[in-house]
Design a protein around this motif. Structure first.
Motif, PDB file in Angstrom:
ATOM      1  N   ALA A 144       0.817  -1.215   0.000  1.00 62.95           N
ATOM      2  CA  ALA A 144       0.000   0.000   0.000  1.00 62.95           C
ATOM      3  C   ALA A 144       0.856   1.272   0.000  1.00 62.95           C
ATOM      4  N   ILE A 145       2.171   1.118   0.105  1.00 61.43           N
ATOM      5  CA  ILE A 145       3.060   2.293   0.133  1.00 61.43           C
ATOM      6  C   ILE A 145       3.048   2.969  -1.233  1.00 61.43           C
ATOM      7  N   THR A 146       2.934   4.284  -1.232  1.00 63.64           N
ATOM      8  CA  THR A 146       2.837   5.057  -2.475  1.00 63.64           C
ATOM      9  C   THR A 146       4.068   5.942  -2.662  1.00 63.64           C
ATOM     10  N   ALA A 147       4.163   6.512  -3.846  1.00 63.14           N
ATOM     11  CA  ALA A 147       5.242   7.461  -4.116  1.00 63.14           C
ATOM     12  C   ALA A 147       5.136   8.672  -3.203  1.00 63.14           C
ATOM     13  N   ALA A 148       3.903   9.086  -2.890  1.00 64.06           N
ATOM     14  CA  ALA A 148       3.718  10.228  -1.991  1.00 64.06           C
ATOM     15  C   ALA A 148       4.317   9.943  -0.623  1.00 64.06           C
ATOM     16  N   ASP A 149       4.192   8.691  -0.145  1.00 68.05           N
ATOM     17  CA  ASP A 149       4.802   8.317   1.138  1.00 68.05           C
ATOM     18  C   ASP A 149       6.324   8.466   1.070  1.00 68.05           C
ATOM     19  N   LEU A 150       6.918   8.052  -0.043  1.00 65.28           N
ATOM     20  CA  LEU A 150       8.372   8.137  -0.183  1.00 65.28           C
ATOM     21  C   LEU A 150       8.831   9.586  -0.243  1.00 65.28           C
ATOM     22  N   PHE A 151       8.122  10.412  -0.995  1.00 64.44           N
ATOM     23  CA  PHE A 151       8.508  11.821  -1.089  1.00 64.44           C
ATOM     24  C   PHE A 151       8.351  12.525   0.261  1.00 64.44           C
ATOM     25  N   ALA A 152       7.287  12.174   1.016  1.00 64.88           N
ATOM     26  CA  ALA A 152       7.099  12.761   2.337  1.00 64.88           C
ATOM     27  C   ALA A 152       8.217  12.338   3.282  1.00 64.88           C
ATOM     28  N   PHE A 153       8.644  11.077   3.179  1.00 67.97           N
ATOM     29  CA  PHE A 153       9.737  10.601   4.023  1.00 67.97           C
ATOM     30  C   PHE A 153      11.038  11.310   3.652  1.00 67.97           C
ATOM     31  N   GLY A 154      11.278  11.496   2.375  1.00 68.81           N
ATOM     32  CA  GLY A 154      12.477  12.214   1.942  1.00 68.81           C
ATOM     33  C   GLY A 154      12.506  13.628   2.504  1.00 68.81           C
ATOM     34  N   SER A 155      11.379  14.309   2.487  1.00 75.91           N
ATOM     35  CA  SER A 155      11.313  15.661   3.051  1.00 75.91           C
ATOM     36  C   SER A 155      11.572  15.638   4.549  1.00 75.91           C
ATOM     37  N   ALA A 156      11.032  14.600   5.234  1.00 72.48           N
ATOM     38  CA  ALA A 156      11.236  14.490   6.680  1.00 72.48           C
ATOM     39  C   ALA A 156      12.714  14.229   7.012  1.00 72.48           C
ATOM     40  N   ILE A 157      13.395  13.428   6.201  1.00 70.09           N
ATOM     41  CA  ILE A 157      14.827  13.165   6.433  1.00 70.09           C
ATOM     42  C   ILE A 157      15.618  14.457   6.324  1.00 70.09           C
ATOM     43  N   ARG A 158      15.321  15.254   5.305  1.00 71.13           N
ATOM     44  CA  ARG A 158      16.040  16.529   5.136  1.00 71.13           C
ATOM     45  C   ARG A 158      15.744  17.481   6.287  1.00 71.13           C
ATOM     46  N   ASP A 159      14.498  17.518   6.739  1.00 67.64           N
ATOM     47  CA  ASP A 159      14.149  18.398   7.864  1.00 67.64           C
ATOM     48  C   ASP A 159      14.840  17.940   9.143  1.00 67.64           C
ATOM     49  N   PHE A 160      14.911  16.629   9.353  1.00 63.81           N
ATOM     50  CA  PHE A 160      15.542  16.110  10.573  1.00 63.81           C
ATOM     51  C   PHE A 160      17.030  16.438  10.577  1.00 63.81           C
ATOM     52  N   ALA A 161      17.686  16.299   9.437  1.00 62.52           N
ATOM     53  CA  ALA A 161      19.117  16.605   9.364  1.00 62.52           C
ATOM     54  C   ALA A 161      19.399  18.081   9.570  1.00 62.52           C
ATOM     55  N   ALA A 162      18.395  18.937   9.330  1.00 66.31           N
ATOM     56  CA  ALA A 162      18.573  20.379   9.476  1.00 66.31           C
ATOM     57  C   ALA A 162      18.208  20.884  10.876  1.00 66.31           C
ATOM     58  N   ARG A 163      17.787  20.002  11.776  1.00 66.10           N
ATOM     59  CA  ARG A 163      17.401  20.425  13.121  1.00 66.10           C
ATOM     60  C   ARG A 163      18.597  21.020  13.874  1.00 66.10           C
ATOM     61  N   ASP A 164      18.324  22.022  14.677  1.00 62.98           N
ATOM     62  CA  ASP A 164      19.388  22.630  15.482  1.00 62.98           C
ATOM     63  C   ASP A 164      19.936  21.651  16.517  1.00 62.98           C
ATOM     64  N   ASP A 165      19.065  20.742  17.002  1.00 64.97           N
ATOM     65  CA  ASP A 165      19.493  19.796  18.032  1.00 64.97           C
ATOM     66  C   ASP A 165      19.856  18.436  17.441  1.00 64.97           C
ATOM     67  N   PHE A 166      20.229  18.416  16.151  1.00 64.76           N
ATOM     68  CA  PHE A 166      20.531  17.141  15.497  1.00 64.76           C
ATOM     69  C   PHE A 166      21.643  16.397  16.226  1.00 64.76           C
ATOM     70  N   ASN A 167      22.756  17.065  16.501  1.00 63.19           N
ATOM     71  CA  ASN A 167      23.877  16.393  17.167  1.00 63.19           C
ATOM     72  C   ASN A 167      23.498  15.902  18.545  1.00 63.19           C
TER      73      ASN A 167
END
Length: 668
Positions: A144-167
């Motif tokens: 049931a996984i769609t391309a929209a799920d993958l694109f949303a996950f990709g955006s979330a990965i980029r946002d997580f890596a950009a967090r101020d408290d990432f380290n």
């Protein structure tokens, strides 16, 4: 209970039940837990801290997985990226009760491996990505996984890596010292996990579950067709332009690239109207005077890429696009348009015709040696095809498994797909290129990559240049490969950039065909030219008759003079003139040289050696010119004796012209 049925080991069962009870006691309202800061939800800070530096929230990970996969409670990506979940799809961890089809998962791991990924990497990538997407969806159904799920996950990965408290998050997660507090740690996280996501996208695409082709970064890229006129503009102008461009796309009246170019031209014109004529709210208000003002401005407009004024070719194309818009909408009877043509063919600047740049033989030999040394078989095959087929880059990139066969005599031939010329071509192919193409095709067949819809023909095809389930880009196939070749041969500038382009292979083949005596029709067929004029350029480069005349007149010490000499020396003769002269040169001979006048220009009624711009003479006529000069001197003396002053002046003018021919010949 679910734990009793799916967690076979008694100690693990007790541990999970204890964690569940403590979590529910601390967070009886699950919504309150979701509202907590991320570090609290991850169990790194907060009440109930244990000796291992984790709270009950951290130990309740199994319960949260159960809530998501069995009860349908979706978890946010930030939480999922802050946890490891390394054994989510492992039978030993109790995943059999989560509803995941583990047999299908194993088949997908095998399929991704078949596409060229290492087995361990394939399993790790799919475990990491599919598990988190299912937990986010609250649904264990992988299909049931769609391309929209993958694109949303990709955006979330980029946002997580950009967090101020990432380290802070990563250091806390890897408390045993596995995490190194590096300022660039987020880049490694981003690179590694986007690679996992990309591998998953490749797998789902090749099993036919998603139709969006995988791209590096797994991000949604806005298509220009979704915003045909992005800049703010009056509604009536926007409506008619979008209608026009959409019609050309939907009805396939033009190639997408052609429509894109028209969009750029109309957008620039609309922007100019907004700045210089803000009162214009409809195209019906645009008249010839407005167009003339724009025609004067356009050649001064700076390019977005170079900052220099637009090239003449760009100006010509953009004015043609506006002319086409006015002409088409007038014929169609649309409202809110000029309703008549506002430009004529003579309103566009003449495009300078440059001669194709081919590779000199010494450079070509060095380049082909470097091409043979390329380690990548697909890059090597692509450049060999570029060298020997005459096909364009995108046509080679879109070659299919069945593109190669042989003539009845056994010589290889290549079927080139529909490209810029809008027609398929069949051309002979050099055996070296055919061998490289056969190897590339065998590699593609071994992958069993899914057939794709060709963007030009709309048919489902099997591409040759596929790696790890993905059609390779032109940058990978040609730019990177040719940069390596140029570096190996020293054809680079001070910045290390190539001084020649791979497209010169095409020009080189056309030049070699012309030099080998190929007919214009043959050059047209191999290079895919729709106009003979395009192919005749190569004939002009390698015209054997012009070369023979040059060698006869100049290489042996001869010089040329006369009004027609400049036109011949500066290649100012048009193609029709050259063609006529090549077959009628002997008929042009006169007493002192040659007349380059065409039959269509009528008979010559002037004294050729005095004024005719079609007159040409060479060194071999010098004795005749000197003899004529002596004769003219005798005539001058005779005229003076008889008192014919005007006749003497005429012969003196002739003498000056003859002497000028002799002097002009010596200086060229």
């Amino acid at each position: 209970m679910w734990v009793d049925a799916h967690v076979p080991h008694l100690p693990a069962r007790w541990e999970r039940m204890g964690a569940y009870r403590r979590f529910v006691e601390r967070w009886p309202n699950l919504e309150a837990w979701f509202e907590q800061p991320l570090l609290v939800r991850l169990g790194f800070v907060g009440e109930g801290m244990r000796s291992n530096g984790r709270t009950d929230s951290h130990r309740a990970s199994g319960y949260l997985v159960y809530l998501s996969m069995v009860q349908g409670v979706g978890l946010d990506f930030d939480f999922l990226l802050g946890r490891k979940y390394a054994r989510l799809l492992d039978r030993r961890s109790g995943s059999t009760g989560l509803g995941v089809d583990l047999l299908l998962f194993e088949q997908w791991v095998a399929r991704l491996t078949e596409l060229g990924h290492a087995p361990a990497k394939a399993r790790n990538s799919l475990t990491w990505c599919l598990g988190r997407v299912m937990l986010h969806r609250g649904d264990p159904d992988m299909t049931a996984i769609t391309a929209a799920d993958l694109f949303a996950f990709g955006s979330a990965i980029r946002d997580f890596a950009a967090r101020d408290d990432f380290n802070v998050l990563r250091r806390t997660l890897f408390a045993n010292g596995q995490f190194h507090d590096d300022p660039d740690a987020n880049r490694g996280f981003l690179r590694n996990h986007l690679a996992n996501l990309h591998a998953t996208h490749v797998l789902l695409y090749n099993v036919g579950q998603v139709t969006a082709a995988p791209r590096i970064g797994t991000r949604t890229i806005e298509n220009w067709t979704d915003r045909l006129l992005p800049e703010p503009c009056p509604p009536k102008i926007r409506a008619v332009i979008e209608r026009y461009l959409q019609l050309r796309l939907d009805a396939k009246l033009d190639r997408p690239q052609t429509v894109h170019n028209a969009r750029q031209a109309l957008r620039r014109f609309v922007n100019w109207l907004g700045e210089n004529h803000p009162q214009v709210s409809s195209f019906a208000q645009v008249d010839r005077a407005t167009i003339e003002e724009y025609m004067r401005w356009l050649p001064t407009c700076p390019s977005q890429h170079t900052g220099l004024p637009l090239a003449t070719t760009t100006v010509k194309h953009e004015l043609n696009a506006i002319a086409g818009f006015c002409r088409d909408t007038a014929v169609w009877g649309w409202a809110e348009v000029p309703g008549r043509p506002l430009l004529t063919p003579r309103d566009t600047p003449r495009r300078p015709e440059s001669i194709p740049r081919y590779l000199p033989q010494h450079e070509l030999d060095a380049i082909m040696t470097a091409v043979d040394d390329l380690a990548d078989p697909l890059q090597r095959a692509a450049l060999l095809l570029l060298r020997w087929s005459g096909a364009r880059r995108d046509e080679i990139r879109r070659l299919t498994w069945d593109c190669l066969d042989t003539y009845p005599g056994g010589h290889p031939r290549l079927r080139i797909p529909v490209g810029k010329g809008r027609t398929e071509l069949i051309v002979p192919l050099h055996p070296d290129a055919a061998t490289a193409l056969e190897h590339a095709t065998s590699l593609a067949r071994a992958q069993r990559s899914i057939a794709r819809i060709d963007e030009v023909t709309g048919r489902r095809v099997d591409y040759v240049f596929v790696r790890r389930g993905k059609l390779l880009s032109g940058k990978t196939l040609f730019d990177e490969a040719f940069r390596t070749v140029c570096a190996a041969t020293g054809l680079v500038d001070d910045r290390g950039s190539p001084t020649v382009s791979a497209h010169r292979f095409r020009h080189t083949l056309g030049t070699q065909l012309a030099e080998g005596g190929a007919r214009i029709q043959t050059i047209m067929a191999i290079l895919g030219h729709r106009s003979a004029t395009m192919s005749m350029i190569y004939s002009r480069i390698s015209d054997p008759e012009i070369r023979r005349q040059y060698e006869t007149a100049l290489a042996d010490g001869h010089r040329i003079a006369g009004p027609a000499a400049d036109a011949l020396l500066h290649d100012a003769l048009d193609d029709d003139t050259v063609d006529w002269l090549k077959t009628n040169f002997l008929k042009t001979e006169l007493e002192l040289g040659h007349c380059l006048r065409l039959p269509a220009e009528g008979p010559c009624e002037c004294d050729l050696i005095l004024t005719c711009p079609k007159f040409l003479t060479t060194t071999e006529y010098a004795p005749r010119i000197r003899a004529r000069l002596a004769t003219e001197q005798v005539l001058i003396d005779d005229a003076r004796t008889r008192g014919w002053d005007r006749e003497a002046e005429r012969h003196e003018a002739t003498c000056r012209r003859l002497q000028h021919l002799l002097d002009d010949r010596e200086t060229r």
